[in-house]
Design an enzyme around this catalytic site. Sequence first.
Site, PDB file in Angstrom:
ATOM      1  N   ARG A  36       0.820  -1.214   0.000  1.00 59.63           N
ATOM      2  CA  ARG A  36       0.000   0.000   0.000  1.00 59.63           C
ATOM      3  C   ARG A  36       0.853   1.263   0.000  1.00 59.63           C
ATOM      4  O   ARG A  36       0.560   2.203  -0.722  1.00 59.63           O
ATOM      5  CB  ARG A  36      -0.908   0.024   1.234  1.00 59.63           C
ATOM      6  CG  ARG A  36      -1.994  -1.020   1.251  1.00 59.63           C
ATOM      7  CD  ARG A  36      -2.838  -0.907   2.499  1.00 59.63           C
ATOM      8  NE  ARG A  36      -2.062  -1.164   3.714  1.00 59.63           N
ATOM      9  CZ  ARG A  36      -2.559  -1.164   4.929  1.00 59.63           C
ATOM     10  NH1 ARG A  36      -3.845  -0.885   5.115  1.00 59.63           N
ATOM     11  NH2 ARG A  36      -1.802  -1.430   5.977  1.00 59.63           N
ATOM     12  N   ASP A  61      -3.775  -2.380  -2.100  1.00 62.38           N
ATOM     13  CA  ASP A  61      -4.451  -2.404  -0.807  1.00 62.38           C
ATOM     14  C   ASP A  61      -5.431  -3.565  -0.866  1.00 62.38           C
ATOM     15  O   ASP A  61      -6.451  -3.490  -1.563  1.00 62.38           O
ATOM     16  CB  ASP A  61      -5.178  -1.078  -0.568  1.00 62.38           C
ATOM     17  CG  ASP A  61      -5.913  -1.038   0.770  1.00 62.38           C
ATOM     18  OD1 ASP A  61      -6.003  -2.094   1.442  1.00 62.38           O
ATOM     19  OD2 ASP A  61      -6.414   0.038   1.144  1.00 62.38           O
ATOM     20  N   VAL A  62      -5.139  -4.634  -0.142  1.00 66.73           N
ATOM     21  CA  VAL A  62      -5.952  -5.848  -0.260  1.00 66.73           C
ATOM     22  C   VAL A  62      -7.367  -5.649   0.270  1.00 66.73           C
ATOM     23  O   VAL A  62      -8.242  -6.488   0.021  1.00 66.73           O
ATOM     24  CB  VAL A  62      -5.280  -7.042   0.460  1.00 66.73           C
ATOM     25  CG1 VAL A  62      -3.893  -7.297  -0.102  1.00 66.73           C
ATOM     26  CG2 VAL A  62      -5.227  -6.834   1.967  1.00 66.73           C
ATOM     27  N   ASN A  88       0.544 -12.806   1.420  1.00 63.01           N
ATOM     28  CA  ASN A  88       1.314 -12.623   2.640  1.00 63.01           C
ATOM     29  C   ASN A  88       0.794 -11.478   3.511  1.00 63.01           C
ATOM     30  O   ASN A  88       0.960 -11.498   4.728  1.00 63.01           O
ATOM     31  CB  ASN A  88       2.785 -12.366   2.283  1.00 63.01           C
ATOM     32  CG  ASN A  88       3.589 -11.893   3.461  1.00 63.01           C
ATOM     33  OD1 ASN A  88       3.933 -12.662   4.352  1.00 63.01           O
ATOM     34  ND2 ASN A  88       3.908 -10.596   3.470  1.00 63.01           N
ATOM     35  N   TYR A 164      -6.807 -12.306  15.513  1.00 64.39           N
ATOM     36  CA  TYR A 164      -5.730 -12.797  14.656  1.00 64.39           C
ATOM     37  C   TYR A 164      -5.774 -14.317  14.549  1.00 64.39           C
ATOM     38  O   TYR A 164      -5.709 -14.878  13.450  1.00 64.39           O
ATOM     39  CB  TYR A 164      -4.375 -12.354  15.200  1.00 64.39           C
ATOM     40  CG  TYR A 164      -3.211 -12.825  14.356  1.00 64.39           C
ATOM     41  CD1 TYR A 164      -2.933 -12.222  13.133  1.00 64.39           C
ATOM     42  CD2 TYR A 164      -2.408 -13.878  14.774  1.00 64.39           C
ATOM     43  CE1 TYR A 164      -1.876 -12.666  12.339  1.00 64.39           C
ATOM     44  CE2 TYR A 164      -1.358 -14.324  13.997  1.00 64.39           C
ATOM     45  CZ  TYR A 164      -1.087 -13.712  12.781  1.00 64.39           C
ATOM     46  OH  TYR A 164      -0.055 -14.153  12.001  1.00 64.39           O
ATOM     47  N   LYS A 168      -6.669 -16.757  11.071  1.00 59.83           N
ATOM     48  CA  LYS A 168      -5.809 -17.762  10.441  1.00 59.83           C
ATOM     49  C   LYS A 168      -6.516 -19.109  10.339  1.00 59.83           C
ATOM     50  O   LYS A 168      -6.327 -19.853   9.372  1.00 59.83           O
ATOM     51  CB  LYS A 168      -4.492 -17.882  11.222  1.00 59.83           C
ATOM     52  CG  LYS A 168      -3.619 -16.624  11.136  1.00 59.83           C
ATOM     53  CD  LYS A 168      -3.321 -16.232   9.684  1.00 59.83           C
ATOM     54  CE  LYS A 168      -2.399 -15.048   9.585  1.00 59.83           C
ATOM     55  NZ  LYS A 168      -2.101 -14.652   8.191  1.00 59.83           N
ATOM     56  N   THR A 199       9.352  -9.690  13.431  1.00 63.01           N
ATOM     57  CA  THR A 199       9.019  -8.627  12.483  1.00 63.01           C
ATOM     58  C   THR A 199       8.204  -7.583  13.222  1.00 63.01           C
ATOM     59  O   THR A 199       7.852  -7.765  14.396  1.00 63.01           O
ATOM     60  CB  THR A 199       8.182  -9.161  11.303  1.00 63.01           C
ATOM     61  OG1 THR A 199       6.888  -9.563  11.794  1.00 63.01           O
ATOM     62  CG2 THR A 199       8.853 -10.347  10.615  1.00 63.01           C
TER      63      THR A 199
END
Length: 241
Positions: A36, A61-62, A88, A164, A168, A199
Amino acid sequence: MSEPTIALVTGANKGIGYEIAAGLGALGWRIGVGARDQQRRDTAVEKLRAAGTDAFGVPLDVDDDASVAAAAELIADYAGGLDVLVNNAAITGGMPQTPTTVDLATVRAVVETNVIGVIRVTNAMLPMLRGSASPRIVNMSSSVGSVALQTTPDIDMGPIPIAYLASKTFLNAVTIQYVKELSDTNILINSGCPGFTATDLTGFQGVRTPQQGAAIAINLATLPDDGPTGGFFDDAGTVPW
């Protein structure tokens, strides 16, 4: 000379996504760097090109239909097609996320990016993937989404990030449904877990480097034509659903 394999990696401007792009680029592939943020995207492309990768930026931008449609058009015009899609891009939604206290807006935002975004991007790229000789779709998941592991006694999966974690699990189910619908095609579709990687997604906590975290996606993106489909894998092998 044969044409290079063309891949799109979403969320490729940093972290695991960047290392996936770098790893696939090192194979001589042409890599679409989906992101993005223009500045971060341009910086990533420049860095990849400096390392010898045939990289190009893909504004993406997904969460946005128009952005995803424009990205597909750009790839078709610039690269002429697509062979591999690595979904990803993801967000955590921040912590804490206990079931009784989570803001429902957080749940919606996480599912929008981590699940609906994957469906949105995959469907936009499918026409090009169908035209590939060896198409692959890799959905970056996580072992925290494994219901089997979450319900196994004496296995500590860490905190309870309901949004989260559930996203998944949802994504893994989505992967299976794509495999079923596309069973009459040559598209190999798998979920991959990068492990606990340091990360910004994890607040730079973790025991693995982004390069190590990228390894499973690179492996699944480069499967032979008789490779597995409809699986959930990490570096050690199969992850239980």
